[in-house]
Design a protein around this motif. Sequence first.
Motif, mmCIF file in Angstrom:
data_model
loop_
_atom_site.group_PDB
_atom_site.id
_atom_site.type_symbol
_atom_site.label_atom_id
_atom_site.label_comp_id
_atom_site.label_asym_id
_atom_site.label_seq_id
_atom_site.Cartn_x
_atom_site.Cartn_y
_atom_site.Cartn_z
ATOM 1 N N ILE A 226 47.391 20.988 63.582
ATOM 2 C CA ILE A 226 48.123 22.143 63.056
ATOM 3 C C ILE A 226 48.618 21.749 61.672
ATOM 4 O O ILE A 226 49.297 20.732 61.510
ATOM 5 C CB ILE A 226 49.328 22.504 63.958
ATOM 6 N N ALA A 227 48.251 22.535 60.683
ATOM 7 C CA ALA A 227 48.631 22.195 59.315
ATOM 8 C C ALA A 227 50.038 22.696 59.021
ATOM 9 O O ALA A 227 50.596 23.508 59.763
ATOM 10 C CB ALA A 227 47.641 22.802 58.337
ATOM 11 N N MET A 228 50.617 22.179 57.929
ATOM 12 C CA MET A 228 51.945 22.623 57.510
ATOM 13 C C MET A 228 51.861 23.976 56.817
ATOM 14 O O MET A 228 52.667 24.865 57.041
ATOM 15 C CB MET A 228 52.533 21.604 56.528
ATOM 16 N N ASP A 229 50.849 24.084 55.929
ATOM 17 C CA ASP A 229 50.740 25.293 55.107
ATOM 18 C C ASP A 229 49.469 26.040 55.440
ATOM 19 O O ASP A 229 48.505 25.464 55.939
ATOM 20 C CB ASP A 229 50.707 24.917 53.623
ATOM 21 N N LYS A 230 49.463 27.305 55.084
ATOM 22 C CA LYS A 230 48.241 28.085 55.202
ATOM 23 C C LYS A 230 47.310 27.706 54.053
ATOM 24 O O LYS A 230 47.769 27.200 53.024
ATOM 25 C CB LYS A 230 48.582 29.570 55.110
ATOM 26 N N PRO A 231 46.018 27.925 54.208
ATOM 27 C CA PRO A 231 45.130 27.619 53.091
ATOM 28 C C PRO A 231 45.470 28.475 51.876
ATOM 29 O O PRO A 231 46.053 29.558 52.020
ATOM 30 C CB PRO A 231 43.748 27.951 53.647
ATOM 31 N N PRO A 232 45.127 28.021 50.676
ATOM 32 C CA PRO A 232 45.498 28.774 49.471
ATOM 33 C C PRO A 232 44.876 30.161 49.453
ATOM 34 O O PRO A 232 43.805 30.405 49.996
ATOM 35 C CB PRO A 232 44.970 27.901 48.334
ATOM 36 N N HIS A 233 45.557 31.056 48.804
ATOM 37 C CA HIS A 233 45.139 32.437 48.651
ATOM 38 C C HIS A 233 43.853 32.511 47.825
ATOM 39 O O HIS A 233 43.749 31.838 46.816
ATOM 40 C CB HIS A 233 46.264 33.161 47.896
ATOM 41 N N PRO A 234 42.870 33.327 48.209
ATOM 42 C CA PRO A 234 41.629 33.351 47.421
ATOM 43 C C PRO A 234 41.678 34.264 46.195
ATOM 44 O O PRO A 234 40.636 34.624 45.656
ATOM 45 C CB PRO A 234 40.599 33.843 48.434
ATOM 46 N N SER A 235 42.865 34.625 45.716
ATOM 47 C CA SER A 235 42.953 35.645 44.663
ATOM 48 C C SER A 235 42.296 35.220 43.355
ATOM 49 O O SER A 235 41.648 36.044 42.686
ATOM 50 C CB SER A 235 44.415 35.999 44.420
ATOM 51 N N LEU A 236 42.447 33.950 42.980
ATOM 52 C CA LEU A 236 41.829 33.479 41.734
ATOM 53 C C LEU A 236 40.326 33.642 41.785
ATOM 54 O O LEU A 236 39.681 34.108 40.843
ATOM 55 C CB LEU A 236 42.170 32.010 41.507
ATOM 56 N N GLN A 237 39.765 33.249 42.927
ATOM 57 C CA GLN A 237 38.317 33.334 43.113
ATOM 58 C C GLN A 237 37.874 34.797 43.082
ATOM 59 O O GLN A 237 36.845 35.136 42.505
ATOM 60 C CB GLN A 237 37.971 32.668 44.454
ATOM 61 N N ILE A 238 38.678 35.675 43.663
ATOM 62 C CA ILE A 238 38.337 37.100 43.683
ATOM 63 C C ILE A 238 38.326 37.662 42.260
ATOM 64 O O ILE A 238 37.398 38.378 41.856
ATOM 65 C CB ILE A 238 39.320 37.873 44.590
ATOM 66 N N ASP A 239 39.332 37.274 41.457
ATOM 67 C CA ASP A 239 39.378 37.736 40.067
ATOM 68 C C ASP A 239 38.124 37.308 39.318
ATOM 69 O O ASP A 239 37.537 38.077 38.556
ATOM 70 C CB ASP A 239 40.612 37.159 39.360
ATOM 71 N N TYR A 240 37.753 36.063 39.537
ATOM 72 C CA TYR A 240 36.579 35.537 38.844
ATOM 73 C C TYR A 240 35.315 36.282 39.278
ATOM 74 O O TYR A 240 34.508 36.707 38.451
ATOM 75 C CB TYR A 240 36.465 34.043 39.135
ATOM 76 N N LEU A 241 35.182 36.460 40.598
ATOM 77 C CA LEU A 241 33.955 37.087 41.109
ATOM 78 C C LEU A 241 33.854 38.551 40.664
ATOM 79 O O LEU A 241 32.764 39.040 40.381
ATOM 80 C CB LEU A 241 33.917 37.002 42.640
ATOM 81 N N THR A 242 34.975 39.237 40.610
ATOM 82 C CA THR A 242 34.905 40.649 40.195
ATOM 83 C C THR A 242 34.401 40.764 38.762
ATOM 84 O O THR A 242 33.791 41.768 38.392
ATOM 85 C CB THR A 242 36.281 41.333 40.306
ATOM 86 N N LYS A 243 34.668 39.735 37.955
ATOM 87 C CA LYS A 243 34.150 39.763 36.579
ATOM 88 C C LYS A 243 32.674 39.408 36.548
ATOM 89 O O LYS A 243 31.886 39.994 35.817
ATOM 90 C CB LYS A 243 34.924 38.745 35.725
ATOM 91 N N ILE A 244 32.297 38.410 37.322
ATOM 92 C CA ILE A 244 30.943 37.845 37.201
ATOM 93 C C ILE A 244 29.916 38.679 37.961
ATOM 94 O O ILE A 244 28.850 39.011 37.436
ATOM 95 C CB ILE A 244 30.935 36.384 37.698
ATOM 96 N N LEU A 245 30.216 39.021 39.208
ATOM 97 C CA LEU A 245 29.189 39.633 40.070
ATOM 98 C C LEU A 245 28.657 40.943 39.493
ATOM 99 O O LEU A 245 27.466 41.236 39.583
ATOM 100 C CB LEU A 245 29.756 39.877 41.475
ATOM 101 N N VAL A 246 29.542 41.736 38.871
ATOM 102 C CA VAL A 246 29.099 43.034 38.361
ATOM 103 C C VAL A 246 28.087 42.899 37.227
ATOM 104 O O VAL A 246 27.310 43.815 36.959
ATOM 105 C CB VAL A 246 30.294 43.889 37.872
ATOM 106 N N LYS A 247 28.099 41.736 36.571
ATOM 107 C CA LYS A 247 27.174 41.544 35.453
ATOM 108 C C LYS A 247 25.746 41.348 35.928
ATOM 109 O O LYS A 247 24.805 41.657 35.217
ATOM 110 C CB LYS A 247 27.590 40.310 34.644
ATOM 111 N N TYR A 248 25.565 40.769 37.084
ATOM 112 C CA TYR A 248 24.228 40.367 37.499
ATOM 113 C C TYR A 248 23.735 41.078 38.752
ATOM 114 O O TYR A 248 22.637 40.810 39.204
ATOM 115 C CB TYR A 248 24.201 38.860 37.727
ATOM 116 N N HIS A 249 24.542 41.924 39.365
ATOM 117 C CA HIS A 249 24.109 42.538 40.620
ATOM 118 C C HIS A 249 24.401 44.033 40.616
ATOM 119 O O HIS A 249 25.365 44.483 40.006
ATOM 120 C CB HIS A 249 24.823 41.892 41.811
ATOM 121 N N HIS A 250 23.535 44.743 41.321
ATOM 122 C CA HIS A 250 23.811 46.156 41.568
ATOM 123 C C HIS A 250 24.794 46.244 42.720
ATOM 124 O O HIS A 250 24.747 45.431 43.647
ATOM 125 C CB HIS A 250 22.518 46.882 41.930
ATOM 126 N N LEU A 251 25.645 47.255 42.660
ATOM 127 C CA LEU A 251 26.671 47.369 43.690
ATOM 128 C C LEU A 251 26.429 48.604 44.540
ATOM 129 O O LEU A 251 25.817 49.581 44.096
ATOM 130 C CB LEU A 251 28.061 47.481 43.049
#
Lengths: 497, 186
Positions: free
Chosen positions: B154-179
């Motif tokens: 049992i860990a002390m803390d929850k895993p880190p929030h993925p918000s940074l990764q989400i911000d990055y992906l929202t910028k990158i994925l739209v450039k190279y993929h159809h949605l």
Amino acid sequence: MALMFQSDVVQYVCTCGQLKPISLMYFCRHCLKLRCGYCVCHEVDSHYCSNCLEILPSAEARLKKHRCQTCFDCPNCLNTLAVRATTVSVRDPDDPNKVNSLKKYYHSCFFCRWTTRDVGLPDQAVQTVSANGWSQKGESNIQRINVLLEYVRLLGMQERHEREQREKKFTPRSRRTFTHHPGLTAAHVRKRAGLPPELPAPSTIRDNLAEFQPAVAKEEVASLPESIFTEELDIDQVTTLTQRLAQPETQPESIVDLIPSCKHLCTKRSQRCRGCEHNVSKPDLNPSSIKFKIQHAASFHVPEVRLVSVQPLIGSKECEIVIVFSNPSQQPTTISFITLEEAEAEAQEHTEVTPDTSVPQGEAPPSLSSLTRSPPVMEEPRPVSIAVTGDVNLPTADVEIVLAPKDDAAEYDDSSDTQQFHDDPQIVVHRRANKASLRLTVIPHADKAGQNCTIGFGFRYTYINRISTPASASFEPQKVQLSSRTFLNCGKIKESQ
Amino acid sequence: MSSQASHESKSKSDLKISDQALVCHESKLRGDITIGPNTIVHPRATIIAEAGPIIIGASNIIEEQAYIINRLRPGADPSIVQVMEIGSNNVFEVDCVFESSMMGNQNVLEVKSHVGPGVEISDGCIIGAGCKLNGNERLPEKSVIYGSDCARRIAMDKPPHPSLQIDYLTKILVKYHHLKKPRSAN
């Protein structure tokens, strides 16, 4: 790799009598013998940390208890800990309204997500935390251990003193002559003669020994804490045996007491042939390099045998097996089969001849004076302890199979082989580049049904010795005939109908 | 072939993608699926609602080859609808398989992990790389499963929030993929 070399299928007999797959053996080019891990001298070349790749000299490594001072292992899962950085905002002590952001570092494990924060260790201000940052607690035994070590050292000195007293009468003449040289102190003479430095006077040793206080057994043992009877045991809070033994100083019982331990150092080792003291393997000193300065693996010199196909093995019936021989050397080699007995006799003959032929005088490296290193160990080869459960019909000894030299480019060459060999089609099934597939017949023993069918044979092969010796002035590659014994595990024997 | 096409068109109508969600066109979505805002579905991710609807919350990352399936249990009555609920801020890493019906918030399924149908995941859990869970249980909060023999702590803390990764992906994925276009419930 292990599968590729069929580690338990084809085994070669080492000079010392061990059975090993060829991928785990060495070949000494000076005494022309197979060597395995048990019959080479292992020497530690360098100590290094596998995480930060820092090399430590052996004296320093011993001083630091063979542990890296900057890298840590996770106490929970024993993998390496990584350093993570966080920013902490701290109120400025001078100006209460100002908030400074500080970078703090803590350790975290990428595998089990254990962090130093879990056990309440404070974050560090510097990235490289030295070991004494948190390993202070629970080192109460260290003083007692030092006292004990000192005591044992004194005992050893006393023993040596007594021995030297006994031997004093027989001091070799050669050592005495050194004392006539002007400017040489007694310590120098001892060093030149290869003796350890002078001991302190026996009376001081005795005095020091008398000061030692032996351990006293206690009548009363500390009682168990009250909580052990009243509180329910939470198995998640108890450390496992592995976790406990990874921290021998404290051996914590609860996971709350786990602290990161300094990473153990790794060693680079070189292997030396026991017969002639030449290196058979020497790694590059640089820890980040995986290359070798010297590497004489057996698979670079000795023809390799692999089992290709086996017909169903039925007790006392003839069945065919196909084996493939491949030549790893750059020269063609000739192979002929001999029985195990003949090969064993040849191996023994070779052992007897070795000392005066293949190890010429003066060839040993100059650094290896007889004082610092023990003389080569010549051991009687042990008898091979494997039961043969099948007979194999070998081609007669005069049937010679020539294997083409290994050509690394041949793999990419699609053109069919143009080499012409006069092979008996009954024996040689197929040929390609440096390989030849041979057909042999095996008769498994009828009373061994249900067991593995083990067959054994010896083979002679030609080897071009390219080592130039100072004794023979004219350098010329020597062609020698060597022999080797192999045992093949062909699979289960079926009941004869 | 024609039957498959008709099935596809039928199930596609059940797809509900929030306005801010980012679902790549190459992902495979079948059945009644609801995807919440800021959730990112990578190309080649698979979500299949077979036994009932799948409701995915906000700010999740579903990586390539991740396989989320609300599977029809063998012998179960197909008329009973079984809902799979996935909370918010979860990360499904490459090639993980999730078959359970319940997942809370801020969990991480690491690469090639496998969560069987009987395992309910609460909040802040980490299923380590290659770990397989096939029992019937509810993982306590902040559980960490790791290693080749699926050790737990049992860990002390929850895993880190993925918000940074989400911000990055929202910028990158739209450039190279159809949605896939966002569509509301109706």
